[in-house]
Enzyme design. Structure first.
Site, PDB file in Angstrom:
ATOM      1  N   LYS A 294      82.236  19.065  45.958  1.00 34.29           N
ATOM      2  CA  LYS A 294      83.448  18.797  46.744  1.00 34.29           C
ATOM      3  C   LYS A 294      83.872  17.364  46.439  1.00 34.29           C
ATOM      4  O   LYS A 294      83.038  16.472  46.300  1.00 34.29           O
ATOM      5  CB  LYS A 294      83.160  18.934  48.243  1.00 34.29           C
ATOM      6  N   ASP A 295      85.172  17.171  46.392  1.00 29.99           N
ATOM      7  CA  ASP A 295      85.679  15.869  45.977  1.00 29.99           C
ATOM      8  C   ASP A 295      85.610  14.836  47.092  1.00 29.99           C
ATOM      9  O   ASP A 295      85.268  15.136  48.224  1.00 29.99           O
ATOM     10  CB  ASP A 295      87.106  16.002  45.466  1.00 29.99           C
ATOM     11  N   LYS A 296      86.004  13.629  46.742  1.00 32.18           N
ATOM     12  CA  LYS A 296      85.785  12.481  47.600  1.00 32.18           C
ATOM     13  C   LYS A 296      86.798  12.349  48.734  1.00 32.18           C
ATOM     14  O   LYS A 296      86.435  12.284  49.898  1.00 32.18           O
ATOM     15  CB  LYS A 296      85.792  11.217  46.736  1.00 32.18           C
TER      16      LYS A 296
END
Length: 662
Positions: A294-296
């Site tokens: 999952k991205d930041k």
């Protein structure tokens, strides 16, 4: 309902993405963190101003775009952020936008079409990272939520004495020692009732409650003390921990070897989060497993599994970690595997929207009923003036000098100061050791390649490039495949519209077959797939097949021979649906006055019993709150692009935002 396709001939927006990731596309990036001594914030995306997007007149063609690079041309670590500061940006809004002039536009990577006919409108995406929430959908179809912080009761766990044996003052001292908050190098605890059992409980308590600390027993003037100290400070005592035996803690046979838990994180990508957890637990990151990264720049909730670390120890991290919460613990026999997820559920707020209620209804109804073109989003292609697909193309062409050059040469665009200096040194001297000396941290792609060149020499670029982790190397090739796919899908929609035609491909199980004239009515556009180029796929039986061939020929590649002499770089290809219809779509338009107030509750808010926000009927601003679920490897920004009818690149985002700030 008549479905029309539209070309991108409007003003442009820009958004960042938090996409769900398929296994082959996994972006394992940043491998480092020290949350022990500093705050949890700050990677390059945080420097990006959020953008207010004003649609231009429909006749003005502008498909401009660029985007942040999750897929890694420059893999940067948070520890060494010395790039643009947010404050600096407010003072000089031009500087970042000027740098991003060299970024990509959607047009550059083949993203040119829309499926819906509604009029676009403007809005701000990710004005706050808390406006973008991602919940993983597990292999059983359930959406992951953090809603239980309790620890499973297990007779085999250390006794309750472990939790009560230390006084509050001792716990305070130990916590400060653990977090390097004081100058002391150790904490000594006197053993009042000196028995072996009592000493054992104190040793256990310190090690289980304060991961990172080691203990020893000392005699001082006839009294027994347990002394706690940082393991790192005593290298002689540090034992090598293997992945199979990360800690010499007792592990009951009856218990599954893996503790599964739900990880709630804010403004951190998955690899960063795992690095933080492993640092606190004193274990290697490779004992953790997960189904997707999952991205930041979002709040995300996902399942993680870890080998032989008890729920008790994990739950203790909730006391000392910011921006993380761990819960929903259970013991299982197996780890998690990349790609096992069914997708992700997104809750997104677009703030300060300009669309009328009718426009919003039309846009969301179209998203629900038709969907959006399943383009690969901008973060697939990199942020700088050298797109990742160009590197991928050079690898496939076997042009290794070009691969080296593309990765290391100076380029326009937003980059950290030390990278700019490293590139300049490389251009000047072509000396890998001299260029390496300009890099404070060598873990990015550039540092890894330079290390490889230093080790293997300039005549063996293939081996030097091989030092870069495999996932990151393959990411360049996947980026090229994505670039071809986007361009071909735009052409397919341009030529044949949004209905299936004879010669299109559909999947039967995992096998692609052609749609024949007489079974055309059995299919809809939602069944049609197109291939990512490779040696194990077939191409449509209409003129798009020739378009694939022409595009690859123009890139000096042979579509009939996608095997590479280096096996890792042989592309088998894959199939991807051209239109995705999101599931569980719902939306509401809400009014608000204060841009800082959250417009929905998170899992942590609900655990803390916060009441959900109450909206006024009137307000200074309007926001569109939308919920939808997507399968793996589809990009939420591409769904949002279809709603707003705008370009999703950083290039536009920053330029529009600069005008807005002015």
């Amino acid at each position: 309902m008549e479905m029309t396709s539209m070309s991108l001939k409007r003003g442009c927006l820009a958004v960042e993405d938090n996409d769900s990731v398929a296994p082959e596309e996994t972006k394992k990036q940043k491998v480092s963190e020290c949350c022990l001594t500093r705050s949890q914030d700050g990677a390059e995306n945080d420097c990006l101003p959020s953008s207010e997007i004003k649609p231009g007149p429909p006749e003005v063609e502008s498909a401009k775009k660029g985007e942040k690079n999750f897929s890694g041309q420059v893999q940067e670590e948070e520890e060494e952020e010395d790039g643009l500061s947010e404050a600096g940006q407010e003072e000089e809004p031009e500087s970042f936008a000027d740098m991003m002039k060299h970024g990509l536009t959607e047009l550059d990577v083949g993203i040119t079409k829309f499926v819906s006919s509604h009029q676009g409108f403007s809005g701000i995406l990710k004005e706050r990272y808390s406006d973008f929430i991602v919940h993983e959908i597990g292999k059983d179809g359930r959406i992951s939520h953090l809603d239980d912080l309790s620890v499973p009761v297990d007779e085999e766990d250390p006794s309750e004495d472990v939790v009560t044996v230390l006084t509050d003052e001792e716990k305070q001292q130990l916590e400060e020692l653990q977090l390097f908050k004081n100058k002391e190098t150790s904490v000594a605890i006197e053993v009042i009732e000196d028995t072996k059992e009592k000493r054992t409980v104190i040793h256990q308590a310190i090690k289980s409650l304060f991961p990172g600390l080691e203990t020893k027993t000392e005699d001082r003037e006839g009294r027994k003390y347990i002394v706690a100290y940082h393991a790192a400070g005593k290298k002689a005592l540090a034992k090598v921990r293997t992945a199979a035996d990360p800690r010499k803690h007792f592990w009951p046979k009856s218990r599954g070897s893996y503790c599964h838990f739900v990880l709630y994180k804010e403004n951190k990508d998955t690899m960063d989060a795992i690095n933080v957890l492993s640092k606190y637990l004193r274990v290697k990151p490779n004992i953790f497993s997960y189904m997707g990264t999952k991205d930041k720049r979002a709040i995300t909730v996902q399942e993680i599994a870890v080998l032989k670390i008890s729920a008790q120890r994990l739950a203790h991290l909730n006391k000392c970690l910011m921006n993380f919460k761990l819960g929903n613990f259970s013991y299982q026999k197996n780890p998690l595997k990349l790609g096992e997820l069914q997708g992700n559920h997104f809750t997104v707020v677009l703030r300060n929207i300009t669309g009328t209620d009718e426009q919003v209804q039309q846009a969301m109804k179209s998203l629900k009923e038709i969907g959006f073109i399943n383009y690969y989003g901008m973060q697939r292609f990199g942020t700088t003036a050298v797109p990742t697909y160009q590197v991928g193309r050079a690898i496939l062409q076997n042009s290794w000098t070009e691969v080296m050059d593309l990765i290391l040469k100076p380029r326009s665009g937003a980059e950290k100061g030390y990278l700019v200096k490293c590139r300049e040194e490389w251009a000047k001297t072509k000396d890998p050791d001299a260029a390496l000396r300009k890099l404070p941290v060598k873990r990015g792609v550039e540092g890894q390649l330079l290390r490889g060149l230093s080790k293997y020499g300039m005549k063996n670029i293939v081996s030097a490039f091989g030092i870069i982790p495999r996932n990151n190397r393959l990411m360049y090739i996947h980026s090229y495949q994505s670039y071809v796919w986007n361009n071909m899908v735009s052409k397919r929609i341009e030529d044949y519209g949004l209905k299936p035609v004879p010669g299109d491909l559909v999947l039967k199980g995992a096998t692609a077959t052609y749609i024949e004239e007489d079974d055309i009515n059995n299919y809809s556009i939602h069944d049609v797939v197109m291939p990512l180029p490779g040696f194990d796929v077939i191409y449509p039986k209409h003129k798009i097949s020739e378009a694939y061939r022409e595009m690859l020929t123009a890139d000096n590649l042979d579509i009939d021979n996608m095997r590479h002499k280096i096996r890792d770089y042989s592309l088998s290809g894959a199939y991807r649906k051209i239109i995705i219809r999101p599931q569980n779509v719902s939306w509401e338009v809400v009014a608000y006055d204060d841009p800082k107030i959250p417009l929905f509750n998170t899992d942590v808010d609900n655990l803390e019993g916060k009441p959900p926000p109450v909206f006024a009927s009137e307000g200074k601003y309007r926001a569109l709150k939308m919920d939808f679920s997507l399968p793996p490897s589809t990009y939420a920004t591409m769904a949002i692009r279809e709603v707003l009818k705008m370009d999703t690149s950083i290039k536009n985002q920053t330029q529009l935002n600069t005008n807005w700030l002015r």
